[in-house]
Design an enzyme around this catalytic site. Structure first.
Site, PDB file in Angstrom:
ATOM      1  N   TYR A 161       5.739 -18.801 -49.445  1.00 15.92           N
ATOM      2  CA  TYR A 161       5.425 -17.953 -50.605  1.00 15.92           C
ATOM      3  C   TYR A 161       6.697 -17.420 -51.271  1.00 15.92           C
ATOM      4  O   TYR A 161       6.832 -17.484 -52.511  1.00 15.92           O
ATOM      5  CB  TYR A 161       4.543 -16.797 -50.137  1.00 15.92           C
ATOM      6  N   LYS A 165       7.893 -18.125 -55.115  1.00 17.18           N
ATOM      7  CA  LYS A 165       8.020 -17.074 -56.132  1.00 17.18           C
ATOM      8  C   LYS A 165       9.445 -17.015 -56.693  1.00 17.18           C
ATOM      9  O   LYS A 165       9.646 -16.713 -57.873  1.00 17.18           O
ATOM     10  CB  LYS A 165       7.597 -15.726 -55.546  1.00 17.18           C
TER      11      LYS A 165
HETATM   12  N1  LIG Z   1      -1.401  -8.510 -54.549  1.00 17.62           N
HETATM   13  C1  LIG Z   1      -0.082  -8.403 -54.423  1.00 17.62           C
HETATM   14  O1  LIG Z   1       0.436  -7.531 -53.690  1.00 17.62           O
HETATM   15  C2  LIG Z   1       0.829  -9.318 -55.193  1.00 17.62           C
HETATM   16  C3  LIG Z   1       2.204  -9.012 -55.194  1.00 17.62           C
HETATM   17  C4  LIG Z   1       3.071  -9.843 -55.899  1.00 17.62           C
HETATM   18  C5  LIG Z   1       2.576 -10.922 -56.603  1.00 17.62           C
HETATM   19  N2  LIG Z   1       1.246 -11.198 -56.573  1.00 17.62           N
HETATM   20  C6  LIG Z   1       0.792 -12.359 -57.331  1.00 17.62           C
HETATM   21  O2  LIG Z   1      -0.166 -11.948 -58.291  1.00 17.62           O
HETATM   22  C7  LIG Z   1      -1.034 -13.046 -58.575  1.00 17.62           C
HETATM   23  C8  LIG Z   1      -2.471 -12.571 -58.447  1.00 17.62           C
HETATM   24  O3  LIG Z   1      -2.712 -12.179 -57.105  1.00 17.62           O
HETATM   25  P1  LIG Z   1      -3.837 -11.132 -56.709  1.00 17.62           P
HETATM   26  O4  LIG Z   1      -3.298 -10.304 -55.613  1.00 17.62           O
HETATM   27  O5  LIG Z   1      -4.391 -10.512 -57.925  1.00 17.62           O
HETATM   28  O6  LIG Z   1      -4.887 -12.129 -56.026  1.00 17.62           O
HETATM   29  P2  LIG Z   1      -6.456 -12.334 -56.234  1.00 17.62           P
HETATM   30  O7  LIG Z   1      -6.885 -13.255 -55.130  1.00 17.62           O
HETATM   31  O8  LIG Z   1      -7.153 -11.035 -56.407  1.00 17.62           O
HETATM   32  O9  LIG Z   1      -6.523 -13.127 -57.624  1.00 17.62           O
HETATM   33  C9  LIG Z   1      -6.003 -14.419 -57.726  1.00 17.62           C
HETATM   34  C10 LIG Z   1      -6.949 -15.265 -58.566  1.00 17.62           C
HETATM   35  O10 LIG Z   1      -6.343 -16.559 -58.671  1.00 17.62           O
HETATM   36  C11 LIG Z   1      -7.370 -17.515 -58.544  1.00 17.62           C
HETATM   37  N3  LIG Z   1      -6.805 -18.785 -58.094  1.00 17.62           N
HETATM   38  C12 LIG Z   1      -6.304 -19.107 -56.883  1.00 17.62           C
HETATM   39  N4  LIG Z   1      -5.914 -20.382 -56.875  1.00 17.62           N
HETATM   40  C13 LIG Z   1      -6.185 -20.880 -58.112  1.00 17.62           C
HETATM   41  C14 LIG Z   1      -6.014 -22.154 -58.719  1.00 17.62           C
HETATM   42  N5  LIG Z   1      -5.534 -23.206 -58.040  1.00 17.62           N
HETATM   43  N6  LIG Z   1      -6.352 -22.288 -60.022  1.00 17.62           N
HETATM   44  C15 LIG Z   1      -6.867 -21.248 -60.719  1.00 17.62           C
HETATM   45  N7  LIG Z   1      -7.109 -20.049 -60.185  1.00 17.62           N
HETATM   46  C16 LIG Z   1      -6.746 -19.862 -58.893  1.00 17.62           C
HETATM   47  C17 LIG Z   1      -8.355 -16.936 -57.550  1.00 17.62           C
HETATM   48  O11 LIG Z   1      -9.640 -17.527 -57.683  1.00 17.62           O
HETATM   49  C18 LIG Z   1      -8.329 -15.460 -57.927  1.00 17.62           C
HETATM   50  O12 LIG Z   1      -9.349 -15.158 -58.866  1.00 17.62           O
HETATM   51  C19 LIG Z   1      -0.666 -14.160 -57.601  1.00 17.62           C
HETATM   52  O13 LIG Z   1       0.201 -15.060 -58.253  1.00 17.62           O
HETATM   53  C20 LIG Z   1       0.091 -13.415 -56.510  1.00 17.62           C
HETATM   54  O14 LIG Z   1       1.004 -14.242 -55.850  1.00 17.62           O
HETATM   55  C21 LIG Z   1       0.357 -10.422 -55.895  1.00 17.62           C
END
Ligand SMILES: NC(=O)c1ccc[n+]([C@@H]2O[C@H](COP(=O)([O-])OP(=O)(O)OC[C@H]3O[C@@H](n4cnc5c(N)ncnc54)[C@H](O)[C@@H]3O)[C@@H](O)[C@H]2O)c1
Length: 274
Positions: A161, A165
């Protein structure tokens, strides 16, 4: 001279009438971005691989729903063509589709997990950016905000991951150069630990400790999805018209806090903040 009062601020932060696309828009950070983009006046296309939740959110915000799995070039190209045919030229793209990773020792990380994270978080982000960004560049106008992570800037026990990123942050810089003269800005937002459905299930599975996630940031708190959406909408708006190729951490000071451990830790709150 340019006016900078609150009235002027409201105008340049407005996204009235712009067509905005969010990948991974059905949940968490993507969903918060869809809601705020719509509240600022954008015509939002919610896309996600989970169609029922995509349709539910699109109904809630009066947006357009489309099933999109970002992992293939063909699907991203088809989505860009379909959205532009039904809503018009896309001016804003937010790439939030992504999956988190279990913190595992390097030698225990299954090959399938590495491929999944790299295919969605890194390659999927690139394919979405190119499908929509190339169209923006031909028209000479657009703004792309990729969702990276603070993991992309530090060593962590997230061996697939964190590098994926870091690649998102770097591809954002590359694309900013690629399309700068074509009027397309490309920036990333790097959220800190954000309470989303993905984070909640990692906490439930014992893979993250919420007390530690709060404690290790300067502000001593986790991030909300709305915190991230505000930064995304700023970068997407005219208010950020001279900003391209940057990574904007929204992390409550997680990136700056750990180095204080060498000096005995962060100082306690003073005065009324205590
Ligand atoms: N939650 C955290 O602490 C955090 C921190 C830093 C970065 N992020 C990043 O933020 C983004 C959103 O994460 P989140 O925590 O909201 O997760 P989440 O699981 O709540 O939402 C992610 C969404 O992406 C969709 N998804 C997954 N794979 C997919 C694909 N191949 N094609 C289309 N849609 C797809 C899922 O169905 C889901 O609806 C991600 O890129 C994650 O890496 C999250």
């Amino acid at each position: 001279m340019e006016r900078c009062g609150p009235r002027r601020g409201r105008v340049i932060m407005s996204l009235e009438g712009k067509v905005a696309v969010v990948t991974g828009g059905a949940s968490g950070i993507g969903a918060a971005c869809c809601r705020l983009l719509a509240a600022r006046g954008a015509k939002v296309a919610v896309t996600d691989r989970d169609l029922p939740r995509t349709e539910a959110l699109a109904r809630e915000i009066g947006g357009h729903a489309l099933a999109l799995d970002v992992a293939t070039q063909a699907a991203n190209e088809a989505a860009a063509a379909e959205i532009e045919a039904s809503l018009g030229p896309v001016e804003i793209l937010v790439t939030s589709a992504g999956v988190l990773q279990r913190p595992l020792r390097a030698e225990d990380l299954p090959e399938a997990d590495i491929h999944q994270v790299v295919n969605i978080d890194q390659i999927g982000t690139y394919l979405s950016a190119v499908a929509f960004g190339a169209r923006m560049a031909r028209r000479g106008r657009g703004s792309i905000v990729t969702i990276a992570s603070i993991s992309g800037s530090r060593g962590l026990p997230l061996h697939a991951y964190a590098p994926a990123k870091a690649a998102v942050i770097e591809m954002t810089r590359c694309l900013a150069g690629e399309w700068g003269r074509s009027g397309v800005r490309v920036n990333s937002v790097s959220p800190g630990f954000t309470m989303t459905p993905a984070m909640a299930s990692a906490i439930q599975a014992g893979e993250r400790d919420p007390a530690l996630l709060e404690e290790t940031s300067a502000l001593g708190r986790m991030i909300t999805t709305e915190d991230v959406a505000e930064a995304v909408c700023f970068l997407a708006s005219e208010a950020a018209r001279a900003i391209t190729g940057i990574d904007l951490p929204v992390d409550a000071g997680w990136l700056v806090a750990p180095s204080w451990a060498s000096y005995g830790g962060l100082p306690p709150a003073r005065g009324n903040a205590a």
